[in-house]
Motif scaffolding. Structure first.
Motif, mmCIF file in Angstrom:
data_model
loop_
_atom_site.group_PDB
_atom_site.id
_atom_site.type_symbol
_atom_site.label_atom_id
_atom_site.label_comp_id
_atom_site.label_asym_id
_atom_site.label_seq_id
_atom_site.Cartn_x
_atom_site.Cartn_y
_atom_site.Cartn_z
ATOM 1 N N TYR A 37 0.944 -1.185 -0.093
ATOM 2 C CA TYR A 37 0.178 -0.075 -0.041
ATOM 3 C C TYR A 37 0.869 1.222 -0.023
ATOM 4 C CZ TYR A 37 -3.340 3.507 1.643
ATOM 5 O OH TYR A 37 -4.289 4.517 1.948
ATOM 6 N N GLU A 38 1.998 1.310 0.721
ATOM 7 C CA GLU A 38 2.830 2.280 0.908
ATOM 8 C C GLU A 38 3.590 2.558 -0.427
ATOM 9 O OE1 GLU A 38 5.397 1.350 4.293
ATOM 10 O OE2 GLU A 38 3.780 1.883 5.659
ATOM 11 N N VAL A 39 3.982 1.379 -1.046
ATOM 12 C CA VAL A 39 4.537 1.534 -2.611
ATOM 13 C C VAL A 39 3.798 2.185 -3.431
ATOM 14 C CG1 VAL A 39 5.900 0.379 -4.064
ATOM 15 C CG2 VAL A 39 6.406 -0.132 -1.885
ATOM 16 N N GLU A 40 2.472 1.737 -3.223
ATOM 17 C CA GLU A 40 1.134 2.021 -4.549
ATOM 18 C C GLU A 40 1.343 3.546 -4.301
ATOM 19 O OE1 GLU A 40 -1.409 -2.108 -4.335
ATOM 20 O OE2 GLU A 40 -1.860 -0.160 -3.030
ATOM 21 N N ASN A 41 1.103 4.200 -2.945
ATOM 22 C CA ASN A 41 0.839 5.674 -2.806
ATOM 23 C C ASN A 41 2.184 6.310 -3.267
ATOM 24 O OD1 ASN A 41 -2.033 5.486 -1.761
ATOM 25 N ND2 ASN A 41 -1.012 5.207 0.210
ATOM 26 N N GLU A 42 3.367 5.678 -2.984
ATOM 27 C CA GLU A 42 4.158 6.600 -3.317
ATOM 28 C C GLU A 42 4.629 6.625 -4.908
ATOM 29 O OE1 GLU A 42 9.468 6.405 -2.899
ATOM 30 O OE2 GLU A 42 8.032 4.717 -2.098
ATOM 31 N N LEU A 43 4.279 5.506 -5.616
ATOM 32 C CA LEU A 43 4.327 5.645 -6.992
ATOM 33 C C LEU A 43 3.092 6.446 -7.534
ATOM 34 C CD1 LEU A 43 5.626 4.694 -9.554
ATOM 35 C CD2 LEU A 43 4.347 2.561 -9.460
ATOM 36 N N LEU A 44 1.921 6.531 -7.046
ATOM 37 C CA LEU A 44 1.050 7.609 -7.500
ATOM 38 C C LEU A 44 1.390 8.699 -7.462
ATOM 39 C CD1 LEU A 44 -1.849 7.723 -8.792
ATOM 40 C CD2 LEU A 44 -2.748 7.710 -6.273
ATOM 41 N N ASN A 45 2.010 9.216 -5.895
ATOM 42 C CA ASN A 45 2.477 10.441 -5.740
ATOM 43 C C ASN A 45 3.594 10.951 -6.766
ATOM 44 O OD1 ASN A 45 0.748 10.990 -3.867
ATOM 45 N ND2 ASN A 45 1.921 10.181 -2.211
ATOM 46 N N ILE A 46 4.570 10.042 -6.801
ATOM 47 C CA ILE A 46 5.705 10.214 -8.074
ATOM 48 C C ILE A 46 5.210 10.542 -9.245
ATOM 49 C CG2 ILE A 46 7.696 9.222 -9.210
ATOM 50 C CD1 ILE A 46 8.297 7.736 -6.314
ATOM 51 N N VAL A 47 4.302 9.991 -9.748
ATOM 52 C CA VAL A 47 3.797 10.121 -10.979
ATOM 53 C C VAL A 47 2.927 11.287 -11.148
ATOM 54 C CG1 VAL A 47 1.984 9.314 -12.932
ATOM 55 C CG2 VAL A 47 3.581 7.700 -11.803
ATOM 56 N N ASN A 48 2.097 11.821 -10.165
ATOM 57 C CA ASN A 48 1.466 12.912 -10.193
ATOM 58 C C ASN A 48 2.506 14.059 -9.968
ATOM 59 O OD1 ASN A 48 -1.126 12.545 -10.491
ATOM 60 N ND2 ASN A 48 -1.922 11.815 -8.496
ATOM 61 N N SER A 113 11.592 -0.652 -5.743
ATOM 62 C CA SER A 113 11.002 0.528 -5.140
ATOM 63 C C SER A 113 10.277 1.216 -6.137
ATOM 64 C CB SER A 113 12.173 1.379 -4.489
ATOM 65 O OG SER A 113 12.813 2.003 -5.597
ATOM 66 N N ALA A 114 9.291 2.140 -5.502
ATOM 67 C CA ALA A 114 8.453 2.651 -6.593
ATOM 68 C C ALA A 114 9.255 3.568 -7.587
ATOM 69 C CB ALA A 114 7.401 3.683 -5.765
ATOM 70 N N ILE A 115 10.254 4.398 -6.870
ATOM 71 C CA ILE A 115 11.070 5.251 -7.753
ATOM 72 C C ILE A 115 11.904 4.702 -8.864
ATOM 73 C CG2 ILE A 115 13.159 5.348 -6.262
ATOM 74 C CD1 ILE A 115 11.807 8.292 -8.142
ATOM 75 N N GLU A 116 12.169 3.068 -8.570
ATOM 76 C CA GLU A 116 13.012 2.657 -9.752
ATOM 77 C C GLU A 116 11.848 2.179 -10.783
ATOM 78 O OE1 GLU A 116 16.343 0.074 -8.338
ATOM 79 O OE2 GLU A 116 15.612 0.471 -6.341
ATOM 80 N N ALA A 117 10.614 1.668 -10.371
ATOM 81 C CA ALA A 117 9.679 1.566 -11.333
ATOM 82 C C ALA A 117 9.274 2.888 -12.184
ATOM 83 C CB ALA A 117 8.436 0.859 -10.782
ATOM 84 N N PHE A 118 9.095 3.737 -11.369
ATOM 85 C CA PHE A 118 8.821 5.068 -12.045
ATOM 86 C C PHE A 118 9.995 5.319 -13.153
ATOM 87 C CE2 PHE A 118 9.767 9.575 -12.161
ATOM 88 C CZ PHE A 118 8.770 10.072 -13.057
ATOM 89 N N GLU A 119 11.489 5.381 -12.547
ATOM 90 C CA GLU A 119 12.371 5.668 -13.564
ATOM 91 C C GLU A 119 12.304 4.752 -14.677
ATOM 92 O OE1 GLU A 119 15.681 5.585 -10.809
ATOM 93 O OE2 GLU A 119 15.442 7.695 -10.088
ATOM 94 N N ASN A 120 12.017 3.584 -14.638
ATOM 95 C CA ASN A 120 12.030 2.598 -15.779
ATOM 96 C C ASN A 120 10.916 3.150 -16.826
ATOM 97 O OD1 ASN A 120 12.639 -0.151 -16.830
ATOM 98 N ND2 ASN A 120 10.474 -0.280 -16.398
ATOM 99 N N TRP A 121 9.895 3.392 -16.208
ATOM 100 C CA TRP A 121 8.971 3.961 -17.199
ATOM 101 C C TRP A 121 9.205 5.296 -17.817
ATOM 102 C CZ3 TRP A 121 4.488 2.945 -13.126
ATOM 103 C CH2 TRP A 121 4.012 1.468 -13.148
ATOM 104 N N LEU A 122 9.877 6.150 -17.118
ATOM 105 C CA LEU A 122 10.232 7.407 -17.269
ATOM 106 C C LEU A 122 11.520 7.105 -18.443
ATOM 107 C CD1 LEU A 122 9.708 10.177 -17.068
ATOM 108 C CD2 LEU A 122 11.574 10.359 -15.297
ATOM 109 N N ASN A 123 12.221 6.144 -18.436
ATOM 110 C CA ASN A 123 13.053 5.815 -19.628
ATOM 111 C C ASN A 123 12.722 5.114 -20.944
ATOM 112 O OD1 ASN A 123 15.298 7.522 -18.209
ATOM 113 N ND2 ASN A 123 15.462 5.668 -16.930
ATOM 114 N N SER A 124 11.271 4.962 -20.686
ATOM 115 C CA SER A 124 10.807 4.238 -21.926
ATOM 116 C C SER A 124 9.759 5.038 -22.727
ATOM 117 C CB SER A 124 10.086 2.917 -21.527
ATOM 118 O OG SER A 124 9.160 2.277 -22.298
ATOM 119 N N ALA A 125 10.095 5.330 -23.759
ATOM 120 C CA ALA A 125 9.199 6.414 -24.785
ATOM 121 C C ALA A 125 7.793 6.311 -24.387
ATOM 122 C CB ALA A 125 9.705 6.592 -26.029
#
Length: 158
Positions: A37-48, A113-125
């Protein structure tokens, strides 16, 4: 009769003592659910936060999207594979339930972690395009398999 009554009380006493035995309660599932739940919220916040820095609107949480993201994560955990299997069905179901005109999805696996999943998505067009897309709602699900691997599904719609 008195002997029977004494035996009945003795049996009742033994049953009560046995039922009150102290055993440790396994909190593993509770802890894992809290961490997810914490990782979900963190990723949602990072994306927003990312969207806001670019001048886009933040996405609202959708319980409907969360339900479908959870189901897809359950599927990926069960198969052990990262996939978009069944996306058309998920998208159609979400669209019909919330009257969405467009649905998209990002998935990831094996990021700790959420930040690493986000960074992976950010590096993919394609994933970046989805995160920055013209959407109004989202939900993130994170599930952990028995080996401790994390599975991420984020659904978006407008």
């Amino acid at each position: 009769m008195k002997m029977r009554l004494q035996n009945a009380f003795l049996i009742l006493f033994v049953l009560i003592v046995a039922s009150c035995s102290k055993e440790s309660i396994d909190n593993t599932n509770i802890i894992e659910a809290k961490n997810a739940y914490e990782v979900e919220n963190e990723l949602l916040n990072i994306v927003n936060d990312h969207r806001l820095t670019l001048g886009y609107t933040a996405l609202d949480f959708s319980a409907v999207a969360y339900e479908y993201a959870n189901k897809h994560n359950d599927y990926m955990v069960a198969t052990g594979n990262l996939s978009h299997d069944g996306f058309n069905s998920r998208a159609s179901s979400i669209a019909s339930e919330v009257n969405a005109e467009f649905v998209a999805e990002n998935v990831a696996k094996d990021f700790p972690s959420a930040i690493e999943a986000f960074e992976n998505w950010l590096n993919s067009a394609e994933h970046k395009k989805t995160m920055e897309g013209n959407f109004t709602h989202t939900a993130v699900s994170v599930k952990e398999d028995l080996q401790g691997n994390l599975y991420f599904t984020q659904l978006f719609y407008r």
